[in-house]
Design an enzyme around this catalytic site. Structure first.
Site, mmCIF file in Angstrom:
data_model
loop_
_atom_site.group_PDB
_atom_site.id
_atom_site.type_symbol
_atom_site.label_atom_id
_atom_site.label_comp_id
_atom_site.label_asym_id
_atom_site.label_seq_id
_atom_site.Cartn_x
_atom_site.Cartn_y
_atom_site.Cartn_z
ATOM 1 N N SER A 151 0.840 -1.199 0.000
ATOM 2 C CA SER A 151 0.000 0.000 0.000
ATOM 3 C C SER A 151 0.874 1.247 0.000
ATOM 4 O O SER A 151 1.966 1.256 0.595
ATOM 5 C CB SER A 151 -0.889 0.001 1.251
ATOM 6 O OG SER A 151 -1.491 1.256 1.459
ATOM 7 N N TYR A 174 -1.610 0.784 9.982
ATOM 8 C CA TYR A 174 -1.751 -0.064 8.797
ATOM 9 C C TYR A 174 -0.560 0.138 7.862
ATOM 10 O O TYR A 174 0.046 -0.834 7.378
ATOM 11 C CB TYR A 174 -3.052 0.283 8.085
ATOM 12 C CG TYR A 174 -3.231 -0.378 6.737
ATOM 13 C CD1 TYR A 174 -3.536 -1.729 6.642
ATOM 14 C CD2 TYR A 174 -3.112 0.365 5.560
ATOM 15 C CE1 TYR A 174 -3.711 -2.338 5.407
ATOM 16 C CE2 TYR A 174 -3.285 -0.229 4.323
ATOM 17 C CZ TYR A 174 -3.584 -1.580 4.247
ATOM 18 O OH TYR A 174 -3.752 -2.169 3.019
ATOM 19 N N LYS A 178 2.535 -2.404 6.359
ATOM 20 C CA LYS A 178 2.872 -2.566 4.949
ATOM 21 C C LYS A 178 4.327 -2.174 4.681
ATOM 22 O O LYS A 178 4.988 -2.742 3.802
ATOM 23 C CB LYS A 178 1.923 -1.733 4.084
ATOM 24 C CG LYS A 178 0.484 -2.252 4.086
ATOM 25 C CD LYS A 178 0.398 -3.668 3.550
ATOM 26 C CE LYS A 178 -1.055 -4.118 3.365
ATOM 27 N NZ LYS A 178 -1.142 -5.493 2.800
#
Length: 278
Positions: A151, A174, A178
């Site tokens: 991402s 998050y 990643k």
């Protein structure tokens, strides 16, 4: 259809909907035997899509399809995924697409340890447990393809002032998972270079409005902030049979398509997708 992946066996995680289901369909359309991995077999209480629905679509391509329902946040359960897939497909796995992920957003100052652990369990540890399980057979075969979904949120914000976008800093944890995925992929690709095993990450350049993403940010994005499912799938599939020296890299979907001059095709692989532009 070209039969590009005929004779190969592939695992796609998060295959009940969205990018995972799209990648599974495109690989099957090109001849790959498919193991579909996710938690949702028959239906989800909030989102459309299930393993069975994906399998029903893949039936049209006449390839072997195995359902492997599992909660990838459970280390013991996921330890059996690769062996189960190989057994049900009749041989070792050639392609592993780690698409499943936890997308939990929240203020960094308040994000609980439980949620942080789950993010890293699903987004870092699960992909590498599956990769480690698949590597011995790939090494013996002298080839293999591991594609991890990343991402743009992995990149840090410059500032101050900070341009945080529509989600603010809530994507930081998050994104951190990643970022870890990218770095581990780079290390694994470097370590395995020369064995014939390719390990790469791919991320969308813009938002792909899958069922889950649309529920989170649908209606908040401009047209230039969105790319099609077909574009993202095309980029993933390109890394599922890339040359041996394409490894340890973190790539961006639309940039890869442009650099490699790849035509975007429909999910069944039969025709150019007229809704896309690179």
């Amino acid at each position: 259809m070209s039969g590009r992946f005929s004779g190969r066996r592939a695992i796609v995680t998060g295959a009940s909907r969205g990018i995972g289901a799209g990648v599974a369909e495109r690989l099957a359309a090109e001849g790959a035997a498919m193991a579909l991995v996710a938690r949702t077999v028959e239906g989800h209480d909030r989102l459309v899509g299930s393993l069975q629905e994906t399998a029903d679509r893949l039936a049209a391509y006449g390839v072997p399809v195995a359902l492997v329902p599992v909660d990838l946040s459970d280390p013991e359960a996921r330890s059996r995924v690769v062996d189960t897939a190989a057994e049900r497909l009749g041989g070792p796995i050639d392609i592993l697409v780690n698409n499943a992920a936890a997308a939990m957003y929240g203020d960094v100052a308040d994000l609980s340890l439980k949620r942080r652990r789950l993010l890293f369990e699903l987004n870092v540890h699960a992909p590498f447990d599956l990769a480690q399980a698949a590597i011995p057979a790939m090494r013996a075969a002298g080839q293999g393809w591991i594609v991890n979904m990343s991402s743009a949120s992995a990149r840090s914000w410059a500032g101050p002032p900070f341009d945080l976008g529509s989600q603010g800093a809530t994507t930081a944890a998050y994104g951190a998972s990643k970022s870890a995925l990218n770095r581990m992929t780079n290390g694994l690709g470097a370590e395995l270079h020369g064995t014939g095993i390719r390990v790469n990450t791919i991320e969308p350049r813009a938002a792909v409005l899958t069922e889950g993403a649309d529920a989170l940010v649908g209606g908040k994005l401009r047209a230039d902030q969105v790319e099609t499912l077909e574009q993202m799938v095309e980029a993933v599939v390109a890394l599922c049979d890339c040359p041996a020296d394409v490894t340890g890299a973190s790539m961006v979907s639309l940039d890869l398509l442009a650099e490699w001059d790849i035509e975007v095709r429909s999910l069944d692989g039969t025709a150019p997708d007229d809704s896309t532009t690179n």
